[in-house]
Design a protein around this motif. Structure first.
Motif, PDB file in Angstrom:
ATOM      1  N   ALA A  51     -23.088  37.594  15.721  1.00 47.62           N
ATOM      2  CA  ALA A  51     -21.680  37.194  15.791  1.00 47.62           C
ATOM      3  C   ALA A  51     -21.208  36.523  14.494  1.00 47.62           C
ATOM      4  O   ALA A  51     -20.017  36.291  14.321  1.00 47.62           O
ATOM      5  N   GLY A  52     -22.172  36.194  13.615  1.00 45.65           N
ATOM      6  CA  GLY A  52     -21.799  35.488  12.386  1.00 45.65           C
ATOM      7  C   GLY A  52     -21.306  34.081  12.681  1.00 45.65           C
ATOM      8  O   GLY A  52     -20.408  33.575  12.017  1.00 45.65           O
ATOM      9  N   SER A  53     -21.905  33.466  13.708  1.00 48.05           N
ATOM     10  CA  SER A  53     -21.495  32.125  14.131  1.00 48.05           C
ATOM     11  C   SER A  53     -22.657  31.149  14.061  1.00 48.05           C
ATOM     12  O   SER A  53     -23.813  31.528  14.248  1.00 48.05           O
ATOM     13  N   GLU A  77     -33.206  27.959   4.670  1.00 50.54           N
ATOM     14  CA  GLU A  77     -34.577  28.196   5.112  1.00 50.54           C
ATOM     15  C   GLU A  77     -34.761  29.574   5.751  1.00 50.54           C
ATOM     16  O   GLU A  77     -35.806  30.183   5.619  1.00 50.54           O
ATOM     17  N   ARG A  78     -33.737  30.061   6.440  1.00 50.02           N
ATOM     18  CA  ARG A  78     -33.806  31.376   7.083  1.00 50.02           C
ATOM     19  C   ARG A  78     -33.599  32.522   6.092  1.00 50.02           C
ATOM     20  O   ARG A  78     -33.773  33.673   6.440  1.00 50.02           O
ATOM     21  N   GLY A  79     -33.170  32.185   4.859  1.00 51.20           N
ATOM     22  CA  GLY A  79     -32.934  33.238   3.879  1.00 51.20           C
ATOM     23  C   GLY A  79     -31.560  33.891   4.032  1.00 51.20           C
ATOM     24  O   GLY A  79     -31.273  34.898   3.396  1.00 51.20           O
ATOM     25  N   VAL A  80     -30.708  33.319   4.891  1.00 50.71           N
ATOM     26  CA  VAL A  80     -29.352  33.844   5.091  1.00 50.71           C
ATOM     27  C   VAL A  80     -28.492  33.441   3.898  1.00 50.71           C
ATOM     28  O   VAL A  80     -27.624  34.181   3.462  1.00 50.71           O
ATOM     29  N   LEU A  81     -28.758  32.251   3.382  1.00 52.22           N
ATOM     30  CA  LEU A  81     -28.012  31.709   2.246  1.00 52.22           C
ATOM     31  C   LEU A  81     -28.974  31.613   1.058  1.00 52.22           C
ATOM     32  O   LEU A  81     -29.838  30.742   1.019  1.00 52.22           O
ATOM     33  N   ALA A  82     -28.839  32.562   0.131  1.00 57.00           N
ATOM     34  CA  ALA A  82     -29.729  32.591  -1.029  1.00 57.00           C
ATOM     35  C   ALA A  82     -29.421  31.407  -1.944  1.00 57.00           C
ATOM     36  O   ALA A  82     -28.269  30.993  -2.072  1.00 57.00           O
ATOM     37  N   TYR A  83     -30.466  30.863  -2.558  1.00 56.17           N
ATOM     38  CA  TYR A  83     -30.298  29.753  -3.492  1.00 56.17           C
ATOM     39  C   TYR A  83     -31.472  29.734  -4.450  1.00 56.17           C
ATOM     40  O   TYR A  83     -32.526  30.294  -4.163  1.00 56.17           O
ATOM     41  N   GLY A 131     -25.781  26.370  -9.997  1.00 54.20           N
ATOM     42  CA  GLY A 131     -26.468  26.710  -8.750  1.00 54.20           C
ATOM     43  C   GLY A 131     -25.690  26.254  -7.532  1.00 54.20           C
ATOM     44  O   GLY A 131     -25.572  26.977  -6.542  1.00 54.20           O
ATOM     45  N   LEU A 132     -25.126  25.034  -7.603  1.00 57.83           N
ATOM     46  CA  LEU A 132     -24.320  24.511  -6.494  1.00 57.83           C
ATOM     47  C   LEU A 132     -23.085  25.395  -6.270  1.00 57.83           C
ATOM     48  O   LEU A 132     -22.743  25.710  -5.132  1.00 57.83           O
ATOM     49  N   ALA A 133     -22.438  25.780  -7.360  1.00 61.73           N
ATOM     50  CA  ALA A 133     -21.234  26.620  -7.268  1.00 61.73           C
ATOM     51  C   ALA A 133     -21.575  27.965  -6.622  1.00 61.73           C
ATOM     52  O   ALA A 133     -20.815  28.484  -5.795  1.00 61.73           O
ATOM     53  N   GLU A 134     -22.739  28.502  -6.993  1.00 62.12           N
ATOM     54  CA  GLU A 134     -23.181  29.779  -6.428  1.00 62.12           C
ATOM     55  C   GLU A 134     -23.418  29.658  -4.921  1.00 62.12           C
ATOM     56  O   GLU A 134     -22.995  30.515  -4.150  1.00 62.12           O
ATOM     57  N   ILE A 135     -24.090  28.586  -4.518  1.00 58.41           N
ATOM     58  CA  ILE A 135     -24.358  28.366  -3.094  1.00 58.41           C
ATOM     59  C   ILE A 135     -23.038  28.217  -2.340  1.00 58.41           C
ATOM     60  O   ILE A 135     -22.833  28.815  -1.287  1.00 58.41           O
ATOM     61  N   SER A 136     -22.141  27.424  -2.895  1.00 56.63           N
ATOM     62  CA  SER A 136     -20.850  27.178  -2.271  1.00 56.63           C
ATOM     63  C   SER A 136     -20.088  28.490  -2.072  1.00 56.63           C
ATOM     64  O   SER A 136     -19.548  28.758  -0.994  1.00 56.63           O
ATOM     65  N   SER A 137     -20.088  29.317  -3.086  1.00 58.80           N
ATOM     66  CA  SER A 137     -19.363  30.583  -2.990  1.00 58.80           C
ATOM     67  C   SER A 137     -20.055  31.535  -2.006  1.00 58.80           C
ATOM     68  O   SER A 137     -19.386  32.216  -1.224  1.00 58.80           O
ATOM     69  N   ARG A 138     -21.385  31.562  -1.981  1.00 60.25           N
ATOM     70  CA  ARG A 138     -22.102  32.411  -1.009  1.00 60.25           C
ATOM     71  C   ARG A 138     -21.841  31.941   0.417  1.00 60.25           C
ATOM     72  O   ARG A 138     -21.727  32.756   1.333  1.00 60.25           O
ATOM     73  N   LEU A 139     -21.769  30.626   0.576  1.00 61.10           N
ATOM     74  CA  LEU A 139     -21.505  30.067   1.905  1.00 61.10           C
ATOM     75  C   LEU A 139     -20.127  30.525   2.392  1.00 61.10           C
ATOM     76  O   LEU A 139     -19.973  30.934   3.544  1.00 61.10           O
ATOM     77  N   GLU A 140     -19.140  30.488   1.511  1.00 65.11           N
ATOM     78  CA  GLU A 140     -17.792  30.948   1.884  1.00 65.11           C
ATOM     79  C   GLU A 140     -17.780  32.448   2.160  1.00 65.11           C
ATOM     80  O   GLU A 140     -17.101  32.905   3.079  1.00 65.11           O
ATOM     81  N   GLU A 141     -18.546  33.220   1.372  1.00 67.67           N
ATOM     82  CA  GLU A 141     -18.609  34.677   1.583  1.00 67.67           C
ATOM     83  C   GLU A 141     -19.195  35.026   2.945  1.00 67.67           C
ATOM     84  O   GLU A 141     -18.852  36.059   3.519  1.00 67.67           O
ATOM     85  N   LEU A 142     -20.096  34.177   3.450  1.00 67.28           N
ATOM     86  CA  LEU A 142     -20.682  34.433   4.774  1.00 67.28           C
ATOM     87  C   LEU A 142     -19.598  34.375   5.855  1.00 67.28           C
ATOM     88  O   LEU A 142     -19.748  34.995   6.905  1.00 67.28           O
ATOM     89  N   ALA A 143     -18.532  33.629   5.589  1.00 70.81           N
ATOM     90  CA  ALA A 143     -17.391  33.499   6.512  1.00 70.81           C
ATOM     91  C   ALA A 143     -17.854  33.244   7.942  1.00 70.81           C
ATOM     92  O   ALA A 143     -17.387  33.885   8.889  1.00 70.81           O
TER      93      ALA A 143
END
Length: 155
Positions: A51-53, A77-83, A131-143
């Protein structure tokens, strides 16, 4: 319609990296328990990948409407959010609760304190910020959206 999370403050990404560095994320399938920096509280995270939730019962996630550090740490940790794993190095053992208390939850002051520590440890802050900016943007992309039911934060 599922509700979207507000963007997470960057300090929550620092905290998530710290939780990962300290090994405070205990994953069990699509759920996790994340210990606070002083180990006084444990937060619950639940994720529905299909569900992406996601939901977590830290104060930020529950009261402020952004995904807090336990949820972000779980996703890392799950590898859903690359860093970049190198980002965790200087953040092991940071006493987040103690700093929040000392600076009366003024997160800008907490961040300044942590950045000074990172600098003293020889961390390249430009690389760290990228690196922080990349994580932040990936987190937003996950929506990701908010998963119900929500659990209240631990006392």
């Amino acid at each position: 319609m599922a509700t979207a999370w507000k963007p997470s403050p960057v300090i929550k990404i620092y905290e998530a990296l710290g939780a990962v560095a300290d090994g405070r994320v205990e994953i069990d399938g699509d759920t996790a328990r994340v210990a606070s920096s002083d180990k006084a509280k444990t937060y619950d995270v639940r994720h529905d990948p299909a569900a992406g939730s996601i939901t977590a019962n830290d104060n930020g996630s529950y009261w402020q409407g952004y995904l807090g550090y336990p949820g972000i740490a779980y996703l890392m940790e799950r590898g859903v959010l690359a860093y970049d794993g190198g980002l965790t190095a200087g953040l092991a053992g940071v006493p987040w609760k103690e700093l929040a208390t000392r600076y009366r939850n003024d997160w800008a002051k907490v961040e300044k304190h942590v950045r000074e520590d990172l600098s003293e440890k020889g961390v390249d802050l430009d690389r760290f910020d990228a690196g922080l900016a990349e994580i932040s943007s990936r987190l937003e992309e996950l929506a990701l959206t908010k998963l119900s039911p929500r659990l209240r934060p631990p006392k």
